[in-house]
Design a protein around this motif. Structure first.
Motif, PDB file in Angstrom:
ATOM      1  N   VAL A   1       0.844  -1.198   0.000  1.00 35.30           N
ATOM      2  CA  VAL A   1       0.000   0.000   0.000  1.00 35.30           C
ATOM      3  C   VAL A   1       0.877   1.245   0.000  1.00 35.30           C
ATOM      4  N   ILE A   2       0.298   2.350  -0.497  1.00 38.22           N
ATOM      5  CA  ILE A   2       0.980   3.638  -0.474  1.00 38.22           C
ATOM      6  C   ILE A   2       0.041   4.676   0.119  1.00 38.22           C
ATOM      7  N   GLU A   3       0.608   5.821   0.502  1.00 36.02           N
ATOM      8  CA  GLU A   3      -0.160   6.865   1.197  1.00 36.02           C
ATOM      9  C   GLU A   3       0.141   8.235   0.588  1.00 36.02           C
ATOM     10  N   LEU A   4      -0.920   8.961   0.229  1.00 34.98           N
ATOM     11  CA  LEU A   4      -0.799  10.352  -0.218  1.00 34.98           C
ATOM     12  C   LEU A   4      -1.329  11.224   0.918  1.00 34.98           C
ATOM     13  N   ALA A   5      -0.414  11.774   1.707  1.00 40.50           N
ATOM     14  CA  ALA A   5      -0.786  12.527   2.900  1.00 40.50           C
ATOM     15  C   ALA A   5      -1.084  13.987   2.566  1.00 40.50           C
ATOM     16  N   GLY A   6      -1.424  14.761   3.604  1.00 40.46           N
ATOM     17  CA  GLY A   6      -1.614  16.192   3.451  1.00 40.46           C
ATOM     18  C   GLY A   6      -0.360  16.942   3.863  1.00 40.46           C
ATOM     19  N   LEU A   7      -0.529  18.158   4.334  1.00 41.75           N
ATOM     20  CA  LEU A   7       0.610  18.974   4.757  1.00 41.75           C
ATOM     21  C   LEU A   7       1.297  18.347   5.959  1.00 41.75           C
ATOM     22  N   ASP A   8       2.571  18.041   5.805  1.00 43.31           N
ATOM     23  CA  ASP A   8       3.276  17.312   6.850  1.00 43.31           C
ATOM     24  C   ASP A   8       3.574  18.149   8.093  1.00 43.31           C
ATOM     25  N   ASN A   9       3.488  19.478   7.973  1.00 46.76           N
ATOM     26  CA  ASN A   9       3.765  20.308   9.146  1.00 46.76           C
ATOM     27  C   ASN A   9       2.535  20.462  10.045  1.00 46.76           C
ATOM     28  N   LEU A  10       1.427  19.858   9.666  1.00 44.03           N
ATOM     29  CA  LEU A  10       0.207  19.924  10.469  1.00 44.03           C
ATOM     30  C   LEU A  10       0.073  18.668  11.327  1.00 44.03           C
ATOM     31  N   GLU A  11      -0.286  18.881  12.577  1.00 46.33           N
ATOM     32  CA  GLU A  11      -0.457  17.752  13.495  1.00 46.33           C
ATOM     33  C   GLU A  11      -1.524  16.796  12.995  1.00 46.33           C
ATOM     34  N   LEU A  12      -2.551  17.347  12.368  1.00 45.40           N
ATOM     35  CA  LEU A  12      -3.641  16.504  11.887  1.00 45.40           C
ATOM     36  C   LEU A  12      -3.133  15.472  10.872  1.00 45.40           C
TER      37      LEU A  12
ATOM     38  N   LYS B   1       3.400  -1.003   3.934  1.00 50.86           N
ATOM     39  CA  LYS B   1       3.343   0.325   3.317  1.00 50.86           C
ATOM     40  C   LYS B   1       4.695   0.599   2.673  1.00 50.86           C
ATOM     41  N   VAL B   2       4.700   0.783   1.372  1.00 54.47           N
ATOM     42  CA  VAL B   2       5.962   0.876   0.635  1.00 54.47           C
ATOM     43  C   VAL B   2       6.318   2.299   0.218  1.00 54.47           C
ATOM     44  N   ALA B   3       5.372   3.238   0.353  1.00 55.21           N
ATOM     45  CA  ALA B   3       5.685   4.628  -0.033  1.00 55.21           C
ATOM     46  C   ALA B   3       4.696   5.585   0.602  1.00 55.21           C
ATOM     47  N   ARG B   4       5.176   6.789   0.865  1.00 56.92           N
ATOM     48  CA  ARG B   4       4.335   7.863   1.393  1.00 56.92           C
ATOM     49  C   ARG B   4       4.813   9.179   0.796  1.00 56.92           C
ATOM     50  N   GLN B   5       3.876   9.983   0.337  1.00 56.13           N
ATOM     51  CA  GLN B   5       4.197  11.293  -0.228  1.00 56.13           C
ATOM     52  C   GLN B   5       3.246  12.321   0.366  1.00 56.13           C
ATOM     53  N   ALA B   6       3.768  13.465   0.785  1.00 57.38           N
ATOM     54  CA  ALA B   6       2.924  14.531   1.339  1.00 57.38           C
ATOM     55  C   ALA B   6       2.543  15.518   0.244  1.00 57.38           C
ATOM     56  N   ALA B   7       1.268  15.867   0.176  1.00 60.49           N
ATOM     57  CA  ALA B   7       0.772  16.886  -0.748  1.00 60.49           C
ATOM     58  C   ALA B   7       0.347  18.108   0.074  1.00 60.49           C
ATOM     59  N   GLU B   8      -0.509  18.962  -0.486  1.00 61.28           N
ATOM     60  CA  GLU B   8      -0.827  20.228   0.176  1.00 61.28           C
ATOM     61  C   GLU B   8      -2.326  20.516   0.243  1.00 61.28           C
ATOM     62  N   PHE B   9      -3.144  19.468   0.182  1.00 59.34           N
ATOM     63  CA  PHE B   9      -4.597  19.640   0.252  1.00 59.34           C
ATOM     64  C   PHE B   9      -5.159  20.433  -0.930  1.00 59.34           C
ATOM     65  N   THR B  10      -4.484  20.439  -2.058  1.00 57.29           N
ATOM     66  CA  THR B  10      -4.988  21.125  -3.254  1.00 57.29           C
ATOM     67  C   THR B  10      -5.047  20.137  -4.412  1.00 57.29           C
TER      68      THR B  10
ATOM     69  N   GLU C   1      -3.969  20.660  -7.430  1.00 58.47           N
ATOM     70  CA  GLU C   1      -2.701  20.698  -8.160  1.00 58.47           C
ATOM     71  C   GLU C   1      -1.635  19.847  -7.474  1.00 58.47           C
ATOM     72  N   SER C   2      -1.522  19.985  -6.152  1.00 56.11           N
ATOM     73  CA  SER C   2      -0.511  19.206  -5.431  1.00 56.11           C
ATOM     74  C   SER C   2      -0.849  17.723  -5.454  1.00 56.11           C
ATOM     75  N   GLY C   3      -2.133  17.406  -5.382  1.00 53.64           N
ATOM     76  CA  GLY C   3      -2.545  16.008  -5.432  1.00 53.64           C
ATOM     77  C   GLY C   3      -2.156  15.356  -6.748  1.00 53.64           C
ATOM     78  N   GLN C   4      -2.339  16.101  -7.830  1.00 51.63           N
ATOM     79  CA  GLN C   4      -1.988  15.559  -9.143  1.00 51.63           C
ATOM     80  C   GLN C   4      -0.473  15.384  -9.279  1.00 51.63           C
ATOM     81  N   ALA C   5       0.273  16.401  -8.859  1.00 48.94           N
ATOM     82  CA  ALA C   5       1.732  16.346  -9.008  1.00 48.94           C
ATOM     83  C   ALA C   5       2.348  15.252  -8.141  1.00 48.94           C
TER      84      ALA C   5
END
Length: 348
Positions: free
Chosen positions: A182-193, A213-222, A224-228
């Motif tokens: 499994v992989i994970e597309l997270a949100g902003l990593d500087n947020l506790e949530l 879990k083999v990969a994790r990438q943080a995006a920005e809740f947008t 555009e960031s989700g796509q990139a």
């Protein structure tokens, strides 16, 4: 979106009881106003006895995200249901100094109760304390103040529960697959949530030793960031079985990247409860099979709580004379089996 995680033993009920259900008997009156938005239509009906007039001040951050816009809409439309409620709502700002100024204006207007969703809970704790010391009770919505003295009641979502339920849903789907990935597309990593959502997800996966879990990438809740970021994950990971995406707004972009890559060999679980996610789940023509809720209806329930405070009432269905000190909403899993029940709560 923050804070106060709780554990739940039952993860997959077809319905979740929101804080609003507790407030159904809390002193209210139905209005003939039919302009409420979809997210408010399924709110519990209140009783038909108007009470003491209450002025509620509402201050939140700038509505620069679908979920935050839904928060504002839920607050406004819930207030319209009550002939005894006047809502003073600020413009909203992500600048903490500006939001503090807006709240101080509401304090100076001597509103009866304040509902505050702070852009930054830590930075706005002092203005919450100021309101409480001025005799104006505060409903702290979602992002929590640093001190419990800064609010009378906290109501919000369960970030840990989102991750826990997403991980358990994926775990149950893959429990019989050897060496599942499994992989994970997270949100902003500087947020506790974000950290809480990841922790819940990781804790759930511990119950499934066949899953890694083999990969994790943080995006920005947008979008555009989700796509990139999703495009990067797809390029780096040619073989995996499931994806958990923390946020349905960025999930729109993630789905674009997935479609552009021509991938359909895994299942995806989203987060929050956007209408677009519900529609995709219902259509069942993409990798998105479920989403875990972080319901913006909490703002409607916050108005109910504020009204109850202003009228000196408790919560219907509970024996106590006072409203609770905190209410954590449940992160229900919505999939094809129950999406019709939740469709009216989806936000755009």
């Amino acid at each position: 979106m923050t804070q106060l995680p709780t554990r739940r033993g039952l993860l997959f009920g077809t319905a979740a009881v929101s804080a609003g259900a507790l407030l159904a008997g809390c002193t209210s009156n139905e209005s003939s106003d039919n302009d409420s938005d979809k997210a408010d239509n399924n709110q519990p009906a209140a009783d038909d006895k108007p009470g003491k007039a209450v002025t509620i001040g509402f201050a939140g951050p700038q509505a620069d995200h679908g979920w935050l816009n839904a928060i504002n809409d839920n607050a406004k439309n819930r207030a319209k249901k009550y002939s005894d409620v006047t809502l003073e709502i600020t413009e909203g700002s992500n600048d903490t100094a500006q939001q503090i100024g807006q709240i101080e204006t509401l304090i100076n207007k001597k509103v009866d109760v304040l509902v505050i969703l702070p852009a930054d809970g830590k930075a706005l704790t002092q203005v919450g304390l100021k309101a409480m010391r001025a005799g104006i009770p505060v409903i702290n919505l979602d992002r929590i103040f640093n001190s419990p003295q800064a609010y009378r009641c906290w109501i919000g979502g369960d970030n840990y529960g989102m991750g826990l339920n997403a991980g358990t849903y994926i775990g149950e789907k893959l429990k019989d697959k050897p060496n599942a990935r499994v992989i994970e597309l997270a949100g902003l990593d500087n947020l506790e949530l974000t950290q809480q959502r990841t922790q819940g997800f990781d804790d759930a996966l511990k119950n499934y030793p066949n899953i890694k879990k083999v990969a994790r990438q943080a995006a920005e809740f947008t979008v555009e960031s989700g796509q990139a970021k999703m495009a990067q994950l797809l390029q780096a990971q040619s073989d995996f079985d499931a994806l958990w995406n923390h946020d349905d707004d960025q999930g729109v972009g993630a789905l674009r990247a997935i479609e552009q890559a021509g991938r359909d060999d895994f299942l995806m679980v989203g987060g929050a409860g956007a209408l677009s996610a519900f529609q995709a789940i219902e259509a069942d023509n993409s990798v998105l099979k479920a989403t875990v809720l972080y319901p913006p209806t909490m703002a409607a329930s916050a108005i109910d709580l504020a009204r109850a405070l202003g009228q000196g009432k408790g919560v219907g269905g509970m024996a106590e004379f006072e409203i609770p000190a905190s209410i954590t909403l449940y992160s229900a899993v919505v999939d094809k089996e129950n999406v019709g029940q939740y469709m009216s709560t989806g936000f755009e």
